[in-house]
Design a protein around this motif. Structure first.
Motif, PDB file in Angstrom:
ATOM      1  N   GLU A   1     -57.443  23.440 -10.237  1.00  0.00           N
ATOM      2  CA  GLU A   1     -57.779  23.697  -8.845  1.00  0.00           C
ATOM      3  C   GLU A   1     -56.537  23.566  -7.965  1.00  0.00           C
ATOM      4  O   GLU A   1     -55.671  22.727  -8.222  1.00  0.00           O
ATOM      5  CB  GLU A   1     -58.851  22.719  -8.362  1.00  0.00           C
ATOM      6  CG  GLU A   1     -60.198  22.883  -9.043  1.00  0.00           C
ATOM      7  CD  GLU A   1     -61.235  21.901  -8.508  1.00  0.00           C
ATOM      8  OE1 GLU A   1     -60.903  21.154  -7.555  1.00  0.00           O
ATOM      9  OE2 GLU A   1     -62.352  21.875  -9.045  1.00  0.00           O
ATOM     10  N   THR A   2     -56.461  24.384  -6.935  1.00  0.00           N
ATOM     11  CA  THR A   2     -55.357  24.249  -5.993  1.00  0.00           C
ATOM     12  C   THR A   2     -55.589  23.025  -5.104  1.00  0.00           C
ATOM     13  O   THR A   2     -56.715  22.747  -4.689  1.00  0.00           O
ATOM     14  CB  THR A   2     -55.225  25.496  -5.103  1.00  0.00           C
ATOM     15  OG1 THR A   2     -56.440  25.697  -4.391  1.00  0.00           O
ATOM     16  CG2 THR A   2     -54.911  26.723  -5.953  1.00  0.00           C
ATOM     17  N   THR A   3     -54.522  22.313  -4.838  1.00  0.00           N
ATOM     18  CA  THR A   3     -54.560  21.136  -3.964  1.00  0.00           C
ATOM     19  C   THR A   3     -53.284  21.137  -3.128  1.00  0.00           C
ATOM     20  O   THR A   3     -52.292  21.768  -3.497  1.00  0.00           O
ATOM     21  CB  THR A   3     -54.659  19.825  -4.769  1.00  0.00           C
ATOM     22  OG1 THR A   3     -53.657  19.835  -5.795  1.00  0.00           O
ATOM     23  CG2 THR A   3     -56.034  19.663  -5.417  1.00  0.00           C
ATOM     24  N   PRO A   4     -53.253  20.438  -2.011  1.00  0.00           N
ATOM     25  CA  PRO A   4     -52.070  20.433  -1.156  1.00  0.00           C
ATOM     26  C   PRO A   4     -50.846  19.875  -1.875  1.00  0.00           C
ATOM     27  O   PRO A   4     -50.942  18.943  -2.681  1.00  0.00           O
ATOM     28  CB  PRO A   4     -52.475  19.531   0.016  1.00  0.00           C
ATOM     29  CG  PRO A   4     -53.962  19.620   0.057  1.00  0.00           C
ATOM     30  CD  PRO A   4     -54.390  19.724  -1.371  1.00  0.00           C
ATOM     31  N   ASN A   5     -49.695  20.455  -1.581  1.00  0.00           N
ATOM     32  CA  ASN A   5     -48.422  19.984  -2.121  1.00  0.00           C
ATOM     33  C   ASN A   5     -47.934  18.841  -1.232  1.00  0.00           C
ATOM     34  O   ASN A   5     -47.476  19.054  -0.103  1.00  0.00           O
ATOM     35  CB  ASN A   5     -47.395  21.116  -2.141  1.00  0.00           C
ATOM     36  CG  ASN A   5     -46.079  20.701  -2.768  1.00  0.00           C
ATOM     37  OD1 ASN A   5     -45.701  19.535  -2.743  1.00  0.00           O
ATOM     38  ND2 ASN A   5     -45.384  21.661  -3.333  1.00  0.00           N
ATOM     39  N   ARG A   6     -48.024  17.625  -1.744  1.00  0.00           N
ATOM     40  CA  ARG A   6     -47.723  16.469  -0.903  1.00  0.00           C
ATOM     41  C   ARG A   6     -46.235  16.201  -0.757  1.00  0.00           C
ATOM     42  O   ARG A   6     -45.829  15.470   0.147  1.00  0.00           O
ATOM     43  CB  ARG A   6     -48.485  15.250  -1.428  1.00  0.00           C
ATOM     44  CG  ARG A   6     -49.986  15.414  -1.178  1.00  0.00           C
ATOM     45  CD  ARG A   6     -50.804  14.297  -1.731  1.00  0.00           C
ATOM     46  NE  ARG A   6     -50.855  14.309  -3.184  1.00  0.00           N
ATOM     47  CZ  ARG A   6     -51.678  13.540  -3.905  1.00  0.00           C
ATOM     48  NH1 ARG A   6     -52.505  12.709  -3.298  1.00  0.00           N
ATOM     49  NH2 ARG A   6     -51.684  13.606  -5.214  1.00  0.00           N
ATOM     50  N   THR A   7     -45.405  16.793  -1.611  1.00  0.00           N
ATOM     51  CA  THR A   7     -43.965  16.699  -1.350  1.00  0.00           C
ATOM     52  C   THR A   7     -43.594  17.601  -0.178  1.00  0.00           C
ATOM     53  O   THR A   7     -42.735  17.255   0.627  1.00  0.00           O
ATOM     54  CB  THR A   7     -43.131  17.053  -2.587  1.00  0.00           C
ATOM     55  OG1 THR A   7     -43.317  18.424  -2.937  1.00  0.00           O
ATOM     56  CG2 THR A   7     -43.509  16.172  -3.778  1.00  0.00           C
ATOM     57  N   ALA A   8     -44.260  18.741  -0.054  1.00  0.00           N
ATOM     58  CA  ALA A   8     -44.051  19.601   1.118  1.00  0.00           C
ATOM     59  C   ALA A   8     -44.611  18.941   2.371  1.00  0.00           C
ATOM     60  O   ALA A   8     -44.034  19.071   3.462  1.00  0.00           O
ATOM     61  CB  ALA A   8     -44.708  20.966   0.889  1.00  0.00           C
ATOM     62  N   LEU A   9     -45.711  18.220   2.224  1.00  0.00           N
ATOM     63  CA  LEU A   9     -46.290  17.513   3.363  1.00  0.00           C
ATOM     64  C   LEU A   9     -45.325  16.459   3.897  1.00  0.00           C
ATOM     65  O   LEU A   9     -45.162  16.313   5.119  1.00  0.00           O
ATOM     66  CB  LEU A   9     -47.614  16.863   2.963  1.00  0.00           C
ATOM     67  CG  LEU A   9     -48.313  16.024   4.034  1.00  0.00           C
ATOM     68  CD1 LEU A   9     -48.720  16.896   5.227  1.00  0.00           C
ATOM     69  CD2 LEU A   9     -49.528  15.309   3.457  1.00  0.00           C
ATOM     70  N   ILE A  10     -44.671  15.711   3.001  1.00  0.00           N
ATOM     71  CA  ILE A  10     -43.700  14.703   3.430  1.00  0.00           C
ATOM     72  C   ILE A  10     -42.557  15.366   4.189  1.00  0.00           C
ATOM     73  O   ILE A  10     -42.122  14.885   5.242  1.00  0.00           O
ATOM     74  CB  ILE A  10     -43.172  13.910   2.217  1.00  0.00           C
ATOM     75  CG1 ILE A  10     -44.288  13.043   1.624  1.00  0.00           C
ATOM     76  CG2 ILE A  10     -41.975  13.050   2.611  1.00  0.00           C
ATOM     77  CD1 ILE A  10     -43.926  12.396   0.303  1.00  0.00           C
ATOM     78  N   ARG A  11     -42.062  16.477   3.661  1.00  0.00           N
ATOM     79  CA  ARG A  11     -40.989  17.203   4.363  1.00  0.00           C
ATOM     80  C   ARG A  11     -41.429  17.610   5.767  1.00  0.00           C
ATOM     81  O   ARG A  11     -40.720  17.361   6.752  1.00  0.00           O
ATOM     82  CB  ARG A  11     -40.599  18.441   3.562  1.00  0.00           C
ATOM     83  CG  ARG A  11     -39.566  19.340   4.269  1.00  0.00           C
ATOM     84  CD  ARG A  11     -39.574  20.741   3.714  1.00  0.00           C
ATOM     85  NE  ARG A  11     -40.889  21.371   3.888  1.00  0.00           N
ATOM     86  CZ  ARG A  11     -41.264  22.495   3.259  1.00  0.00           C
ATOM     87  NH1 ARG A  11     -40.431  23.095   2.427  1.00  0.00           N
ATOM     88  NH2 ARG A  11     -42.460  23.004   3.479  1.00  0.00           N
TER      89      ARG A  11
END
Length: 248
Positions: free
Chosen positions: A94-104
């Motif tokens: 399943e697709t889920t949010p990219n949390r490394t992109a969220l931190i950026r």
């Protein structure tokens, strides 16, 4: 209202095989190394929420609304896979949010971020951590290596202040020794404040509307030996970094 800090990582489970002649048995042990840095940050007047590694996969923020509840986010000894591969993505595709992109994006929009060193920080042991291949690289004030970045110094190595800066203004010239660190490279536009072995130990930088910093050795054993975690200025180290990062 006190400023809020989220710390993720700094926990591990050990699974041991005991062999006694013909027979074997197993024991397991859960441990946390967060107590030193958490205590220092709370003494500085911040409220701390803590996510150990096994909880971060499911409970680390996935939206900007969630992560903006914090004035600063700290990752310490937590691999990028823990953030990139939540259960539903790894097991159900399943697709889920990219949390490394969220931190950026959180930093670019005014948040504060600190990465603390360890075997699962920066590029990490066997290059498994690989933050330099994630969006976090865009807001780090150092460049990660492409290979295992551990520098082991069992004989001890002492850092050196190389620049005066408000984040470390209350720290002395003389530091205790460390037993290792993650090797990183300085980048243009960021500031290296303290070096270890000629490499960055503390570096800071501004990215978008926010600030980011690194401490490339451990906040706890083993790289951070008793001489460091019991250092008179241990608490002031983290207070200075957080006060600088969260100041507007």
């Amino acid at each position: 209202m006190n400023k809020r800090v989220l710390i993720a990582g700094e926990s591990w489970v050990s699974y041991t095989t005991h062999i006694k002649g013909f027979d074997t048995f197993y024991t397991s042990n859960y441990e946390e190394g967060v107590k030193y840095i958490r205590s220092a940050i709370e003494k500085a007047g911040y409220e701390v929420d803590y996510l150990p590694n096994h909880e971060a996969s499911s409970k680390f923020p996935t939206t900007m609304e969630e992560i903006k509840k914090y004035d600063a986010v700290i990752l310490s000894d937590i691999g990028s896979n823990t953030l990139l591969l939540p259960h539903n993505t790894f097991t159900k595709s399943e697709t889920t949010p990219n949390r490394t992109a969220l931190i950026r994006d959180y930093v670019l929009e005014g948040g504060s971020f600190l990465m603390v060193g360890g075997y699962m920080s920066f590029t990490g042991i066997d290059a498994k951590t690989r933050y330099g291949m994630t969006e976090v690289k865009d807001i780090l004030p150092v460049k990660c290596l492409d290979v295992d970045d551990r520098v082991e110094r069992p004989e001890g190595i002492v850092p050196q202040k190389v620049k005066d800066h408000e984040a470390i203004r209350n720290l002395p010239e003389e530091w205790p020794h460390f037993l290792g660190y993650n090797k990183t490279l300085p980048i243009e536009g960021a500031e290296v404040l303290v070096e270890i072995g000629g490499d960055p130990l503390i570096a800071v930088g501004s990215f978008g509307k926010g600030k980011s910093s690194v401490f490339t050795s451990d906040c706890a054993p083993h790289w951070g030996p008793p001489a460091f975690v019991n250092w008179t200025h241990y608490d002031e180290l983290w207070k200075g970094l957080l006060d600088y990062m969260t100041s507007k």
